[in-house]
Design an enzyme around this catalytic site. Structure first.
Site, short mmCIF file in Angstrom:
data_model
loop_
_atom_site.label_atom_id
_atom_site.label_comp_id
_atom_site.label_asym_id
_atom_site.label_seq_id
_atom_site.Cartn_x
_atom_site.Cartn_y
_atom_site.Cartn_z
CE LYS A 171 -12.57 58.00 73.82
NZ LYS A 171 -11.11 57.85 75.39
N GLY A 222 -4.64 64.97 70.80
CA GLY A 222 -4.69 63.97 70.55
C GLY A 222 -2.77 63.54 69.48
CB SER A 223 -0.61 60.61 68.91
OG SER A 223 -1.97 59.47 68.94
CB THR A 224 0.47 62.86 64.12
OG1 THR A 224 1.02 64.28 64.55
CG2 THR A 224 -0.17 62.69 63.01
CB THR A 226 -4.77 58.61 67.55
OG1 THR A 226 -4.00 57.52 68.56
CG2 THR A 226 -6.46 58.44 68.02
N GLY A 227 -4.74 60.75 65.16
CA GLY A 227 -5.95 61.59 64.20
C GLY A 227 -6.01 61.04 62.76
CD GLU A 244 -5.89 72.32 67.20
OE1 GLU A 244 -4.81 72.53 67.39
OE2 GLU A 244 -5.52 73.48 67.30
CB CYS A 278 0.88 69.56 71.34
SG CYS A 278 -0.60 71.14 72.62
CD GLU A 375 4.16 65.05 70.59
OE1 GLU A 375 3.72 64.02 70.38
OE2 GLU A 375 4.14 65.88 70.71
P1 NAD Z 1 -3.67 59.49 72.20
O1 NAD Z 1 -3.48 59.96 70.37
O2 NAD Z 1 -3.08 58.42 72.19
O3 NAD Z 1 -5.10 58.95 71.96
C1 NAD Z 1 -5.87 60.37 72.19
C2 NAD Z 1 -7.15 60.88 72.52
O4 NAD Z 1 -7.68 59.63 71.20
C3 NAD Z 1 -7.82 59.90 73.12
O5 NAD Z 1 -9.08 60.01 74.60
C4 NAD Z 1 -7.93 58.44 73.03
O6 NAD Z 1 -8.65 57.46 73.77
C5 NAD Z 1 -8.73 58.11 71.81
N1 NAD Z 1 -8.60 57.43 71.21
C6 NAD Z 1 -7.26 56.19 70.85
N2 NAD Z 1 -7.10 55.18 69.95
C7 NAD Z 1 -8.39 56.45 69.21
C8 NAD Z 1 -9.48 55.65 67.55
N3 NAD Z 1 -9.02 55.22 66.83
N4 NAD Z 1 -10.51 56.45 67.34
C9 NAD Z 1 -10.50 57.86 67.71
N5 NAD Z 1 -10.33 57.45 69.61
C10 NAD Z 1 -9.06 57.29 69.33
O7 NAD Z 1 -2.99 60.94 72.71
P2 NAD Z 1 -2.68 61.09 74.12
O8 NAD Z 1 -0.89 60.66 74.67
O9 NAD Z 1 -3.51 60.84 74.61
O10 NAD Z 1 -2.11 62.58 73.74
C11 NAD Z 1 -0.28 62.71 73.87
C12 NAD Z 1 -0.50 63.43 72.07
O11 NAD Z 1 -1.19 63.94 72.01
C13 NAD Z 1 0.95 63.77 71.95
O12 NAD Z 1 1.19 63.61 70.31
C14 NAD Z 1 0.48 65.45 71.46
O13 NAD Z 1 1.48 66.20 70.72
C15 NAD Z 1 -1.05 65.36 71.60
N6 NAD Z 1 -1.29 66.96 71.70
C16 NAD Z 1 -1.45 67.64 70.95
C17 NAD Z 1 -2.17 68.50 72.02
C18 NAD Z 1 -2.61 69.53 70.24
O14 NAD Z 1 -2.97 70.99 70.39
N7 NAD Z 1 -1.94 69.87 69.64
C19 NAD Z 1 -2.22 68.90 72.58
C20 NAD Z 1 -2.29 68.01 73.82
C21 NAD Z 1 -1.77 66.97 72.52
#
Ligand code: NAD
Length: 469
Positions: A171, A222-224, A226-227, A244, A278, A375
């Site tokens: 997704k 994605g973001s911490t 959401t992680g 990540e 990131c 960040e």
């Molecule tokens: P985000 O966490 O908002 O979204 C990431 C994904 O999670 C999207 O596909 C979103 O639809 C999905 N999502 C949203 N809510 C969810 C939930 N409750 N459960 C499961 N999935 C859900 O992040 P973003 O704004 O798309 O990306 C930016 C962030 O990603 C920054 O903090 C950046 O540092 C981080 N990032 C990290 C790396 C790495 O390798 N460490 C790489 C790229 C980006």
């Protein structure tokens, strides 16, 4: 945009009853619609992946390697069009470290992944015992990707998962779903139905994936914040997780740094993809003795950088990808200025309607400013003064994040010793963010769990079985 986009479920192109708009951030308006997969369509995709799993897991390593290489060939054959679509939805320029680079990196990562293997390890083999360690595929892997590098990160997730014998439900971010949907369609030619399913959907389908009993592992970038949610949701069936997450990487410029020789690496280590990366350098610590000099060199470099529509050949950087991120970067810079920081260049949004914000260098930044402590994920760098090397290591480590870091010095041995003391998954000397497919990459502390890339990354797509015979 003329063409339409569909979900890929069980090898078929499927439409959805619902859809959402996709923004062109350079124009500030929607340019296409993406299907919004329903909960039932997620269940269909997971069921297709489960059906495909035993057959795919039973394939030989050579067959799966061939499939990964075939997928790399397909991406290569469509590289230009994929890059153009990434530029439309993500904003990054076609040239430089932009979308053509992203697609090229995706191909390189796929090809390197195809060379990886996890051979059987013999723990004991003699007349008293035969003990061997085997890596087995896990099952269905759910991949959830962010909006900053939509294709490259999708490749990082899916290629090792598929090579290891898993099947995938992917997704993309709802902010940048289109190139990934098209990729899912294209790659079907290299795979049996159900091995790779791709769904664009709103955030709640991401949560449904993390909760889904039919998904065995989630690879999430994605973001911490959401992680953490993914981890909590995944507890239901003890999902295996690779997370990540966000970074707030410190770069430390020592008094003896050769800034002139490394100015390209320093600038692009900060501003790659407009800082929406990131492992970009996000807090720049510069020794007092060279502070003004380094600031001026960055400002001079920035004077030649053109921020504009990514489709135009003159643009070095594109817009910020989405309005929320645009407002966040603007707000962080405005607050730092009010709190006494000096904005040396940039610092005000450019004329719209696109989401253009110029390269911004903020001197006299200090801890306590949100631009330093959080960040920023955008084209604004705080430059922080320090006097004492011991003190700056402590300050660099005083972050919940631990993704990357860098030390800038002519004395590489001394820099390497300091690098070892930074609490982060990757540290570069006289460079920043230079990831490579043969070196594991991941975060410590709140920047993630596990690694991607190389044999260690592949191993995370497997479980371990030991046979005692
Ligand atoms: P985000 O966490 O908002 O979204 C990431 C994904 O999670 C999207 O596909 C979103 O639809 C999905 N999502 C949203 N809510 C969810 C939930 N409750 N459960 C499961 N999935 C859900 O992040 P973003 O704004 O798309 O990306 C930016 C962030 O990603 C920054 O903090 C950046 O540092 C981080 N990032 C990290 C790396 C790495 O390798 N460490 C790489 C790229 C980006």
């Amino acid at each position: 945009m003329e063409r339409s986009f569909a979900l890929t479920i069980d090898g078929q192109q499927v439409s959805a009853a619902d859809s959402f708009d996709v923004l062109d951030p350079a124009l500030g308006t929607a340019f296409a619609a993406a299907p919004a997969a329903s909960r039932q369509q997620l269940d269909d995709a997971v069921a297709a992946a489960r059906r495909a799993f035993p057959g795919w897991a039973a394939r030989t390593q050579q067959e799966r390697q061939a499939a990964v290489n075939a997928m790399a060939d397909i991406i290569e054959a469509h590289a230009g069009d994929l890059a153009a679509l990434v530029t439309r939805e993500q904003g990054k320029p076609l040239g430089g470290l932009g979308s053509n680079w992203e697609i090229g990196a995706a191909i390189a990562w796929a090809r390197h992944t195809a060379t990886l293997a996890l051979p059987v390890e013999v723990i004991q083999a003699d007349e008293t015992a035969n003990v061997t360690l085997h890596h087995r595929p896990i099952g269905v892997v759910g991949s959830i990707t962010p909006w900053n590098f939509p294709i490259m990160i999708a490749i990082w997730h899916m290629m090792p998962a598929i090579l290891a014998g898993n099947t995938v439900v992917l997704k993309p971010s709802p902010k940048t779903p289109l190139a990934t949907l098209w990729l899912g369609e294209l790659l079907q030619k290299a795979l049996p139905p159900g091995v790779l399913n791709v769904l664009s959907a709103r955030d709640e389908i991401g949560q449904a994936m993390a909760e889904h009993e039919g998904i065995d592992k989630i690879i999430f970038t994605g973001s911490t914040a959401t992680g953490r949610k993914v981890m909590a949701s995944g507890a239901r069936n003890l999902k295996r997780l690779t997370l990540e997450l966000g970074g707030n990487d410190a770069g430390i410029v020592l008094p003896d740094a050769d800034v002139d020789a490394n100015i390209d690496k320093l600038f692009w280590g900060i501003f790659i993809n407009n800082g929406q990366t990131c492992a970009a350098l996000k807090r720049l610590y510069v020794h007092d003795s060279i502070y003004e000099d380094v600031c001026q060199k960055l400002v001079r470099y920035a004077a030649n950088i053109v921020t504009g529509n990514g489709l135009e050949a003159t643009s070095h950087l594109g817009p910020i990808q989405n309005p929320m991120q645009f407002e966040r970067v603007k707000g962080l810079v405005d607050r730092a200025r009010q709190e006494g920081a000096r904005v040396l260049c940039g610092g005000e949004p450019m004329a719209g309607p696109g989401l253009f914000y110029p390269v911004t260098i903020v001197a006299d930044a200090t801890e306590g400013m949100a631009l330093v402590d959080e960040e920023q994920f955008g084209p604004a760098i705080p430059v922080i003064r320090y006097h004492d090397v011991e003190d700056v290591i402590t300050r660099a480590n005083a972050s919940e994040n631990g993704l990357g870091g860098s030390i800038w010095s002519r004395d590489v041995d001394a820099a390497r010793r300091l690098a070892a003391r930074l609490e982060c998954g990757s540290v570069w000397v006289n460079n920043h963010g230079a990831i490579r497919p043969d070196a594991p990459f991941g975060g410590v502390k709140q920047s993630g769990i596990g690694v991607e890339f190389a044999a260690l990354g592949l191993a995370e797509c497997t479980t371990v079985q030991v046979i005692h015979a």
